[in-house]
Design a protein around this motif. Structure first.
Motif, PDB file in Angstrom:
ATOM      1  N   MET A   1      -3.929  17.349   4.835  1.00 43.44           N
ATOM      2  CA  MET A   1      -4.219  17.503   6.257  1.00 43.44           C
ATOM      3  C   MET A   1      -5.677  17.226   6.605  1.00 43.44           C
ATOM      4  SD  MET A   1      -1.643  17.975   8.197  1.00 43.44           S
ATOM      5  CE  MET A   1      -2.398  18.621   9.689  1.00 43.44           C
ATOM      6  N   ASP A   2      -6.571  17.270   5.626  1.00 49.42           N
ATOM      7  CA  ASP A   2      -7.961  16.931   5.935  1.00 49.42           C
ATOM      8  C   ASP A   2      -8.173  15.428   6.085  1.00 49.42           C
ATOM      9  OD1 ASP A   2      -7.849  16.085   3.286  1.00 49.42           O
ATOM     10  OD2 ASP A   2      -9.380  17.476   2.557  1.00 49.42           O
ATOM     11  N   ARG A   3      -7.083  14.663   5.940  1.00 51.57           N
ATOM     12  CA  ARG A   3      -7.124  13.219   6.218  1.00 51.57           C
ATOM     13  C   ARG A   3      -6.188  12.874   7.382  1.00 51.57           C
ATOM     14  NH1 ARG A   3      -5.673  11.369   0.435  1.00 51.57           N
ATOM     15  NH2 ARG A   3      -4.979   9.468   1.501  1.00 51.57           N
ATOM     16  N   VAL A   4      -5.929  13.859   8.236  1.00 52.57           N
ATOM     17  CA  VAL A   4      -5.100  13.669   9.424  1.00 52.57           C
ATOM     18  C   VAL A   4      -5.930  14.028  10.655  1.00 52.57           C
ATOM     19  CG1 VAL A   4      -2.968  14.305  10.613  1.00 52.57           C
ATOM     20  CG2 VAL A   4      -3.030  14.268   8.106  1.00 52.57           C
ATOM     21  N   VAL A   5      -5.989  13.123  11.625  1.00 55.52           N
ATOM     22  CA  VAL A   5      -6.688  13.407  12.877  1.00 55.52           C
ATOM     23  C   VAL A   5      -5.750  14.211  13.768  1.00 55.52           C
ATOM     24  CG1 VAL A   5      -7.740  12.435  14.953  1.00 55.52           C
ATOM     25  CG2 VAL A   5      -8.125  11.344  12.726  1.00 55.52           C
TER      26      VAL A   5
ATOM     27  N   LEU B   1       0.830  -1.195   0.000  1.00 54.47           N
ATOM     28  CA  LEU B   1       0.000   0.000   0.000  1.00 54.47           C
ATOM     29  C   LEU B   1       0.868   1.251   0.000  1.00 54.47           C
ATOM     30  CD1 LEU B   1      -2.649  -1.114   2.671  1.00 54.47           C
ATOM     31  CD2 LEU B   1      -2.948  -1.050   0.182  1.00 54.47           C
ATOM     32  N   SER B   2       0.233   2.399  -0.228  1.00 53.33           N
ATOM     33  CA  SER B   2       0.950   3.671  -0.227  1.00 53.33           C
ATOM     34  C   SER B   2       0.082   4.730   0.435  1.00 53.33           C
ATOM     35  CB  SER B   2       1.280   4.100  -1.659  1.00 53.33           C
ATOM     36  OG  SER B   2       0.085   4.449  -2.348  1.00 53.33           O
ATOM     37  N   GLY B   3       0.621   5.951   0.522  1.00 53.99           N
ATOM     38  CA  GLY B   3      -0.117   7.043   1.136  1.00 53.99           C
ATOM     39  C   GLY B   3      -1.454   7.306   0.470  1.00 53.99           C
ATOM     40  N   GLU B   4      -1.551   7.025  -0.829  1.00 50.45           N
ATOM     41  CA  GLU B   4      -2.804   7.249  -1.551  1.00 50.45           C
ATOM     42  C   GLU B   4      -3.932   6.359  -1.042  1.00 50.45           C
ATOM     43  OE1 GLU B   4      -2.040   6.680  -5.667  1.00 50.45           O
ATOM     44  OE2 GLU B   4      -0.799   8.489  -5.869  1.00 50.45           O
ATOM     45  N   ASP B   5      -3.579   5.230  -0.442  1.00 53.62           N
ATOM     46  CA  ASP B   5      -4.591   4.293   0.048  1.00 53.62           C
ATOM     47  C   ASP B   5      -5.093   4.638   1.449  1.00 53.62           C
ATOM     48  OD1 ASP B   5      -4.372   2.374  -2.205  1.00 53.62           O
ATOM     49  OD2 ASP B   5      -2.342   2.078  -1.416  1.00 53.62           O
ATOM     50  N   VAL B   6      -4.433   5.572   2.114  1.00 53.50           N
ATOM     51  CA  VAL B   6      -4.719   5.859   3.517  1.00 53.50           C
ATOM     52  C   VAL B   6      -5.939   6.773   3.650  1.00 53.50           C
ATOM     53  CG1 VAL B   6      -3.810   6.939   5.618  1.00 53.50           C
ATOM     54  CG2 VAL B   6      -2.303   5.566   4.157  1.00 53.50           C
ATOM     55  N   ASP B   7      -6.882   6.370   4.488  1.00 53.77           N
ATOM     56  CA  ASP B   7      -8.025   7.230   4.792  1.00 53.77           C
ATOM     57  C   ASP B   7      -7.688   8.244   5.869  1.00 53.77           C
ATOM     58  OD1 ASP B   7     -10.191   6.059   3.102  1.00 53.77           O
ATOM     59  OD2 ASP B   7      -9.750   4.262   4.283  1.00 53.77           O
ATOM     60  N   TRP B   8      -6.938   7.786   6.888  1.00 49.45           N
ATOM     61  CA  TRP B   8      -6.587   8.675   7.995  1.00 49.45           C
ATOM     62  C   TRP B   8      -5.184   8.373   8.505  1.00 49.45           C
ATOM     63  CZ3 TRP B   8      -9.536  12.740   8.926  1.00 49.45           C
ATOM     64  CH2 TRP B   8     -10.892  12.680   8.606  1.00 49.45           C
ATOM     65  N   ILE B   9      -4.387   9.423   8.671  1.00 47.81           N
ATOM     66  CA  ILE B   9      -3.197   9.317   9.496  1.00 47.81           C
ATOM     67  C   ILE B   9      -3.607   9.740  10.899  1.00 47.81           C
ATOM     68  CG2 ILE B   9      -0.863  10.153   9.946  1.00 47.81           C
ATOM     69  CD1 ILE B   9      -0.587  10.811   7.005  1.00 47.81           C
ATOM     70  N   VAL B  10      -3.289   8.914  11.888  1.00 48.41           N
ATOM     71  CA  VAL B  10      -3.519   9.269  13.294  1.00 48.41           C
ATOM     72  C   VAL B  10      -2.148   9.276  13.952  1.00 48.41           C
ATOM     73  CG1 VAL B  10      -4.775   8.775  15.412  1.00 48.41           C
ATOM     74  CG2 VAL B  10      -5.785   8.187  13.203  1.00 48.41           C
TER      75      VAL B  10
ATOM     76  N   VAL C   1     -11.060  10.083  20.042  1.00 46.65           N
ATOM     77  CA  VAL C   1     -11.684  11.361  19.682  1.00 46.65           C
ATOM     78  C   VAL C   1     -12.074  11.360  18.208  1.00 46.65           C
ATOM     79  CG1 VAL C   1     -11.248  13.839  19.416  1.00 46.65           C
ATOM     80  CG2 VAL C   1     -10.545  12.658  21.509  1.00 46.65           C
ATOM     81  N   GLY C   2     -11.220  10.808  17.353  1.00 40.31           N
ATOM     82  CA  GLY C   2     -11.521  10.736  15.927  1.00 40.31           C
ATOM     83  C   GLY C   2     -12.772   9.930  15.641  1.00 40.31           C
ATOM     84  N   LYS C   3     -12.954   8.831  16.356  1.00 37.64           N
ATOM     85  CA  LYS C   3     -14.180   8.045  16.196  1.00 37.64           C
ATOM     86  C   LYS C   3     -15.387   8.825  16.709  1.00 37.64           C
ATOM     87  CE  LYS C   3     -16.598   3.822  17.433  1.00 37.64           C
ATOM     88  NZ  LYS C   3     -16.645   2.594  18.263  1.00 37.64           N
ATOM     89  N   ALA C   4     -15.235   9.468  17.872  1.00 40.40           N
ATOM     90  CA  ALA C   4     -16.340  10.234  18.454  1.00 40.40           C
ATOM     91  C   ALA C   4     -16.756  11.395  17.547  1.00 40.40           C
ATOM     92  CB  ALA C   4     -15.944  10.752  19.831  1.00 40.40           C
ATOM     93  N   ARG C   5     -15.798  11.988  16.844  1.00 43.07           N
ATOM     94  CA  ARG C   5     -16.097  13.087  15.915  1.00 43.07           C
ATOM     95  C   ARG C   5     -16.802  12.611  14.651  1.00 43.07           C
ATOM     96  NH1 ARG C   5     -10.098  15.770  15.522  1.00 43.07           N
ATOM     97  NH2 ARG C   5     -10.105  17.046  17.428  1.00 43.07           N
ATOM     98  N   GLY C   6     -16.778  11.305  14.405  1.00 42.73           N
ATOM     99  CA  GLY C   6     -17.338  10.782  13.170  1.00 42.73           C
ATOM    100  C   GLY C   6     -16.350  10.751  12.025  1.00 42.73           C
ATOM    101  N   GLN C   7     -15.062  11.008  12.333  1.00 40.07           N
ATOM    102  CA  GLN C   7     -14.039  10.963  11.289  1.00 40.07           C
ATOM    103  C   GLN C   7     -13.689   9.517  10.940  1.00 40.07           C
ATOM    104  OE1 GLN C   7     -11.391  13.539  13.719  1.00 40.07           O
ATOM    105  NE2 GLN C   7     -11.069  14.730  11.850  1.00 40.07           N
ATOM    106  N   ILE C   8     -13.392   8.707  11.956  1.00 39.03           N
ATOM    107  CA  ILE C   8     -12.949   7.332  11.739  1.00 39.03           C
ATOM    108  C   ILE C   8     -14.158   6.407  11.711  1.00 39.03           C
ATOM    109  CG2 ILE C   8     -11.608   5.429  12.700  1.00 39.03           C
ATOM    110  CD1 ILE C   8      -9.767   7.534  13.973  1.00 39.03           C
ATOM    111  N   LYS C   9     -14.274   5.638  10.626  1.00 33.88           N
ATOM    112  CA  LYS C   9     -15.416   4.740  10.446  1.00 33.88           C
ATOM    113  C   LYS C   9     -14.921   3.336  10.102  1.00 33.88           C
ATOM    114  CE  LYS C   9     -18.523   8.390   8.777  1.00 33.88           C
ATOM    115  NZ  LYS C   9     -17.552   9.490   8.936  1.00 33.88           N
TER     116      LYS C   9
END
Length: 324
Positions: A269-273, A240-249, A293-301
């Motif tokens: 940066m809009d894919r970084v928690v 995989l590569s950075g293009e495949d990443v939904d979120w950097i935490v 916090v990312g899950k609670a915000r609805g970012q991480i699914k």
């Protein structure tokens, strides 16, 4: 059949006391603007007098268990990543085990400073893949406010206290990157850099807990270089590569480090928690706090591909690729 360590629940705990940057202005030569511009930090939480690392870890663990719909009696192992345990021994993990009422299995601490949670996740993954445990609670918990030098304006404004936890459970996968669970880990250390970030005390040296010391510019340089490299290394292990990443935490140490690392990974940066503005650097607690916090915000699914990466004293650094 492929076994994966799948995230079943996540939770966190923050002390009640919130400390804004302005509170430091009367203590050291600094300003809110100086702190924000250099770190991105606006506030942090400090543990109350008598509030311990194991107490915070237990509250985060219970929150993660509740999120997973599990009880302590269903857990086989418990790992606490911390550099600020309650006592020299026994482990903070055994204290957390007692506090949550877990009367079976085993518990132990992992010490890799700010990279501790990544190291603990890798160990939990290995326990599950080897069949030694089916369910593992992994906790990052710190009371860094107890080891700060309140006359050092470069460091005392950066850190905070708190705890976060994940519950991992063994599950069957297909052996592809579409599987939920931990897909790859990458761990590194180099003790020749120990003088860049350390605490100047210990049992076999001064007999005291000591105070945190850091060469900030050098740590910054190594952090940006090594965090991007370890994230790429973990992703490459599974094609995989950075293009495949939904979120950097990432480890929440410094907003400039987070931004520079994301740029090197070619992830916007809009894919970084980002939680550093509210928590400061909580060391081993920062990644599980940010995940919760990312899950609670609805970012991480569920189904999202996540990369976590951290660097700390040692130097120790590493990353984990996990599909939520």
């Amino acid at each position: 059949m492929t076994i994966r360590a799948v995230v079943k629940g996540v939770g966190h705990y923050l002390p009640e006391r919130v400390v804004p940057n302005s509170e430091f202005e009367a203590r050291v030569d600094t300003t809110d603007e100086w702190i924000r511009s250099r770190s991105g930090i606006e506030r942090r939480h400090f543990a109350a007098e008598g509030e311990t690392t194991s107490e915070m870890g237990a509250k985060a663990a219970q929150a993660a268990l509740d999120d997973a719909g599990l009880t302590p009696g269903q857990i086989d192992a418990l790992i606490v990543a911390t550099s600020t345990p309650d006592l020299t021994f026994p482990s903070a993990a055994s204290m957390v085990q007692d506090k949550i009422g877990m009367r079976q299995g085993f518990a132990f601490d992992v010490q890799a400073v700010c990279a501790g949670f990544v190291y603990a996740l890798a160990n939990a993954n290995a326990l599950i893949l080897s069949g030694q445990a089916k369910r593992v609670i992994v906790i990052g918990a710190e009371t860094f406010s107890r080891i700060l030098d309140w006359e050092d304006r470069a460091t005392c404004v950066l850190f905070g206290d708190g705890a976060g936890a994940l519950v991992l459970e063994a599950a069957e996968g297909t052996g592809t990157t579409a599987d939920r669970g931990i897909l790859a880990t990458d761990l590194n250390s180099d003790g020749s850099y120990r003088d860049l970030l350390y605490v100047d005390g210990g049992v076999s040296t001064t007999g005291t807990s000591g105070r945190l010391r850091m060469q900030g510019n050098q740590v910054f340089r190594h952090a940006v270089e090594k965090l991007a490299a370890t994230a790429h290394a973990a992703l490459e292990k599974v094609g995989l590569s950075g293009e495949d990443v939904d979120w950097i935490v990432p480890h929440q140490a410094n907003l400039r480090i987070i931004t520079a690392t994301a740029q090197r990974m070619q992830v916007p940066m809009d894919r970084v928690v980002v939680t550093v503005q509210d928590h400061g650097n909580t060391s081993a607690a920062s990644i599980p706090l940010a995940l919760s916090v990312g899950k609670a915000r609805g970012q991480i699914k569920e189904g999202d591909l996540i990369v976590t990466e951290a660097i700390g004293g040692g130097l120790a650094w590493g990353s984990v690729v996990v599909r939520w």
